[in-house]
Design an enzyme around this catalytic site. Structure first.
Site, PDB file in Angstrom:
ATOM      1  N   HIS A 162      13.839  31.412  35.972  1.00 46.95           N
ATOM      2  CA  HIS A 162      12.841  31.466  35.094  1.00 46.95           C
ATOM      3  C   HIS A 162      13.156  31.501  33.626  1.00 46.95           C
ATOM      4  O   HIS A 162      12.316  30.934  32.993  1.00 46.95           O
ATOM      5  CB  HIS A 162      12.128  32.898  35.495  1.00 46.95           C
ATOM      6  CG  HIS A 162      10.649  32.994  34.888  1.00 46.95           C
ATOM      7  ND1 HIS A 162      10.380  33.664  33.761  1.00 46.95           N
ATOM      8  CD2 HIS A 162       9.767  32.509  35.215  1.00 46.95           C
ATOM      9  CE1 HIS A 162       8.936  33.534  33.750  1.00 46.95           C
ATOM     10  NE2 HIS A 162       8.522  32.832  34.890  1.00 46.95           N
TER      11      HIS A 162
ATOM     12  N   SER B  42       3.626  30.714  30.754  1.00 48.18           N
ATOM     13  CA  SER B  42       5.208  30.629  30.471  1.00 48.18           C
ATOM     14  C   SER B  42       5.656  29.399  30.198  1.00 48.18           C
ATOM     15  O   SER B  42       6.671  29.337  29.377  1.00 48.18           O
ATOM     16  CB  SER B  42       5.768  31.079  31.664  1.00 48.18           C
ATOM     17  OG  SER B  42       5.803  30.400  32.839  1.00 48.18           O
TER      18      SER B  42
ATOM     19  N   ASP C 120      14.498  36.656  28.900  1.00 50.70           N
ATOM     20  CA  ASP C 120      13.574  36.567  30.228  1.00 50.70           C
ATOM     21  C   ASP C 120      14.851  36.574  31.097  1.00 50.70           C
ATOM     22  O   ASP C 120      15.534  37.510  31.158  1.00 50.70           O
ATOM     23  CB  ASP C 120      13.736  34.813  30.008  1.00 50.70           C
ATOM     24  CG  ASP C 120      12.750  34.410  31.333  1.00 50.70           C
ATOM     25  OD1 ASP C 120      12.293  35.076  32.118  1.00 50.70           O
ATOM     26  OD2 ASP C 120      12.360  33.059  31.577  1.00 50.70           O
TER      27      ASP C 120
END
Length: 785
Positions: free
Chosen positions: A233, A562, A157
């Site tokens: 994220h 996610s 990520d």
């Protein structure tokens, strides 16, 4: 993600990425080239011996040297730059080429199997362990402190902030356990990522940005030349391959290749294309092929299904060897109230402190306390502190309005809150200017610096404004002479748990799966399972500007598939700890067949559609159902499938020939089991049955293996899809531990329709095991008598 207990060995995080919806080619000429030579996992020194350790490293060095020699022999110096050598799962390289002539030269070179232009990619807890049943299995695995011990989860990520409290581990605590000897990962230090960043929670961290650097999008000042997360994220430790601007497939493939070489057990992959790649099948792009090889290496891959719902055909996780995860709500609610001076209470949203004490504060509509010559409209009035008349606003609760249709484009709740703080108001109540209910996605999920609330129901907004107007005295020009309405904002930071069943989130992508860019339905069930993904607490990077309202925060409430995928990756890790010899297909089967398709009272789970509508969830919404960790560790029966089975699946895809399969994965189609045997994609031994066009009848065989501890007798119960007759044989069977049994599921069209219909086969064991197989069938035509 609290079910990742402190002792769980984690290597890296792959959170949500998706291909841009635009053209598949990027401006930078980065290409991925696959050679005909074997990678490490496919090369056999002899019939039985597969390379490991130093032998594998030597082969890797030789392969890398061969790549360099190959390029030097064909291409002029200065016409290219090699970015990566891929050696573990695939044998090839990525290069940045100065012209398309370079690619034409390579495409004619002997030894090249496949060339694919790089693809630009973009990015797509505390209570949830109990919600999915994970905490119930911790006692079986040595307690909460030991659950997941010795299992490595790889996640790719935007990086990680090692200073976040979630990832800090004391060297004196049980959290600082060493990774298993089989794990060979390393911790690369760099900007904001010191050498001591890795510990018992973070056991490996790397970063991959060569394609991003080659294109010029990577800026080391703001994107950090290290595993540090500048975007927010990422979670836990890293194979960092994405950045605030997105990323490139060649970087991601390098990260996956390295993760498998390092020895991860599970990959949590929240990345997938948002549009179908050109070619004969959606299952044959280079990343999908690489993930097949990862499962061949024994690594379970969990992938977010996408955030394109509630429209159908929006899944972006295609392949049957990947466990694709949809997002659901949980029963945790953050609700606050406002109380008005007439004694009424209105239920609201936001996470903020209350107005101080039991005091009722004067209420003022923003339009009534701004300068007359202001040209600002709508929510802009509450985003400019200069237009407010300060003596009229100080100490009051201000009502600010916005148009929900402009929410994502024009409304910044963070800037409204900032304005309220600057003008010295006591708090803010935000409402939709229309009489519509505020969509659940519009609820702010960040803690505000001043008391705040958002009115969610249009009827409440009308009642609030009626109360305000009835108690506000105006002159003949409409100017306010006195403010008589009062209100106070109550506490909104305490969660309540309702016990309600999960609901498929409206943004969660839906099936059916598609097999090519023509959007023809595939005989693969997607999504496979559902997990909590809506308003999930997670660690956040304080340097991220992705969400300005939580800049500087270390935690955030986030939503998306996610957030759902790591939950399932955690369950897969628990299964791997309990059953270390199980194949990725067995892990997937255990999770799917044990999932919940109904609530506690036996009613079907629901799915949220457009404008908040609710309807019964289908397998194209939730897959097999909501993940149930407790049952997944003891599923009774599993459906196993290996590399050869997946090759047979690929070779059965319409429009795919053996040459296409050979180019993609480097292996030919296996010979048919017997001459003349029918070959359908539905023949793959998966824990679901999907038939995209049932003309007359079809026979589907499934082979189950007992993983129970005792002999058990199962009976098959059928709920047939509408328009389809279903018969299972044998309808009853006994099976011993470790034994296998073939089941035949006969499907016959009884009433042709114009859509998929859904059903199930449930195998109930006399030792309480329950194995559920979802059915998704399109009854296209019945055979003539």
């Amino acid at each position: 993600m609290a079910f990742f207990k402190p002792s769980l060995v984690l290597c890296s995080i792959l959170t949500f990425l998706s291909l841009n919806c635009g053209p598949s080619h990027v401006s930078a000429k980065v290409y991925m080239v696959v050679m005909e030579d074997d990678p490490v996992i496919s090369y056999k020194v002899n019939r039985k011996h597969v390379m490991r350790g130093e032998e594998a490293q030597k082969y890797k060095r030789v392969a890398t040297t061969k790549h360099d020699s190959f390029l030097d022999s064909f291409l002029p110096i200065g016409s290219y730059k090699k970015l990566y050598s891929y050696t573990h799962l695939i044998n090839g390289f990525a290069l940045h080429a100065e012209s398309e002539k370079t690619v034409r030269i390579l495409s004619r070179a002997k030894g090249v199997r496949l060339i694919q232009e790089d693809i630009k990619m973009a990015k797509m807890t505390t209570h949830t362990p109990n919600f999915i049943g994970a905490s119930g299995v911790w006692p079986l695995l040595g307690g909460a402190e030991n659950s997941g011990d010795g299992v490595v989860i790889g996640m790719i990520d935007t990086g990680i902030d090692p200073k976040n409290p979630s990832f800090v581990s004391s060297n004196m605590s049980s959290q600082a356990k060493s990774p298993p000897a089989s794990f060979k990962g390393m911790c690369r230090s760099g900007n904001r990522f010191p050498p001591d960043s890795c510990n018992g929670k973070i056991v490996g961290a790397r970063w991959f940005a060569r394609a991003a650097q080659a294109t010029g999008e990577f800026n080391a000042t703001i994107h950090y030349a290290s595993p540090y997360d500048s975007d927010g994220h990422g979670r836990l430790s890293i194979y960092k391959a994405a950045y605030p601007f997105g990323g490139y497939m060649s970087d991601v493939i390098a990260a996956v290749d390295q993760a498998v070489e390092d020895g991860v057990d599970v990959i949590s992959l929240s990345m997938a294309p948002s549009s179908i790649s050109p070619g004969p099948a959606s299952f044959l792009n280079l990343l999908e092929a690489q993930l097949l090889l990862a499962t061949k290496a024994g690594v379970s891959v969990v992938q977010a299904v996408g955030n394109g719902g509630p429209d159908e055909n929006t899944v972006v996780s295609f392949s049957p060897w990947i466990l694709s995860v949809a997002a659901s709500t949980t029963d945790r609610k953050y609700r606050k109230s406002i109380i008005t001076g007439n004694g009424k209470a209105f239920s609201c949203g936001t996470l903020s402190a209350p107005t101080p004490g039991e005091t009722m504060y004067p209420l003022a509509w923003a339009d009534d306390v701004i300068v007359e010559n202001s040209t600002d409209e709508g929510s802009n009035k509450c985003r400019d502190p200069k237009i407010f008349i300060k003596p009229l606003v100080q100490g009051k609760v201000i009502i600010c309005m916005f148009d929900s249709s402009d929410y994502y484009d024009d409304v910044s709740l963070a800037s409204i809150v900032d304005t309220i703080q600057k003008i010295g108001a006591a708090g803010v109540i935000v409402t939709d200017r229309s009489t519509h209910d505020v969509d659940i996605d519009f609820e702010p999920t960040f803690p505000t610096t001043v008391p705040s609330a958002i009115v969610l129901k249009g009827s409440d907004m009308q009642a609030l404004m009626q109360y305000y107007n009835n108690n506000t005295v105006r002159d003949e020009d409409g100017d306010v002479l006195s403010f008589g309405a009062t209100a106070r904002i109550l506490e909104g930071r305490r969660a309540t748990y309702t016990g309600e069943a999960p609901v498929v989130a409206d943004y969660s992508s839906r099936g059916p799966d598609v097999e090519n860019s023509l959007m023809q339905p595939a005989e693969v069930l997607k999504p496979n399972v559902m997990a909590p993904g809506h308003l999930i607490w997670g660690a956040w990077s304080p340097t991220s500007n992705a969400l300005p309202e939580i800049h500087g925060e270390s935690y955030a409430l986030l939503s998306g598939t996610s957030m759902a995928a790591p939950h399932v990756a955690g369950v897969a890790a628990l299964i791997k700890q309990r059953h270390p010899t199980w194949s990725p297909a067995m892990v997937m089967s255990a999770i799917m067949t044990s999932a919940d398709a109904t609530d506690r009272s036996g009613r079907p789970l629901m799915a949220r559609g457009d404008e908040g509508s609710l309807g019964p969830a289908t397998p194209f919404d939730m897959g097999a159902g909501a993940v149930n960790a407790a049952r997944a560790l003891d599923p009774g029966l599993v459906f196993d499938a290996g590399y050869r089975d997946h090759l047979q699946f690929l070779c059965a895809v319409p429009g795919v020939d053996e040459a296409a399969v050979l180019r993609a994965v480097g292996a030919p189609c296996p010979p048919r089991a017997r001459a003349g045997a029918a070959r359908w994609c539905s023949d793959l031994n998966s824990p679901s049955v999907t038939v995209a066009s049932l003309v007359g009848s079809r026979r589907v065989d499934r082979r189950v293996t007992s993983v129970g501890a005792h002999n058990e007798t199962y009976m098959a119960y059928v709920r047939a899809p509408k328009g389809v007759a279903v018969r299972v044989s044998p309808a009853e069977f006994a099976i011993a531990p470790g034994a296998a049994r073939t089941l035949r599921i006969a499907l016959n069209t009884t009433a042709p329709g114009n859509a998929f219909s859904f059903g199930e086969v449930v195998l109930r064991g006399d030792r309480k095991h329950r194995v559920r197989i979802p059915l998704a069938v399109y009854p296209a035509a019945a055979l003539s008598p």
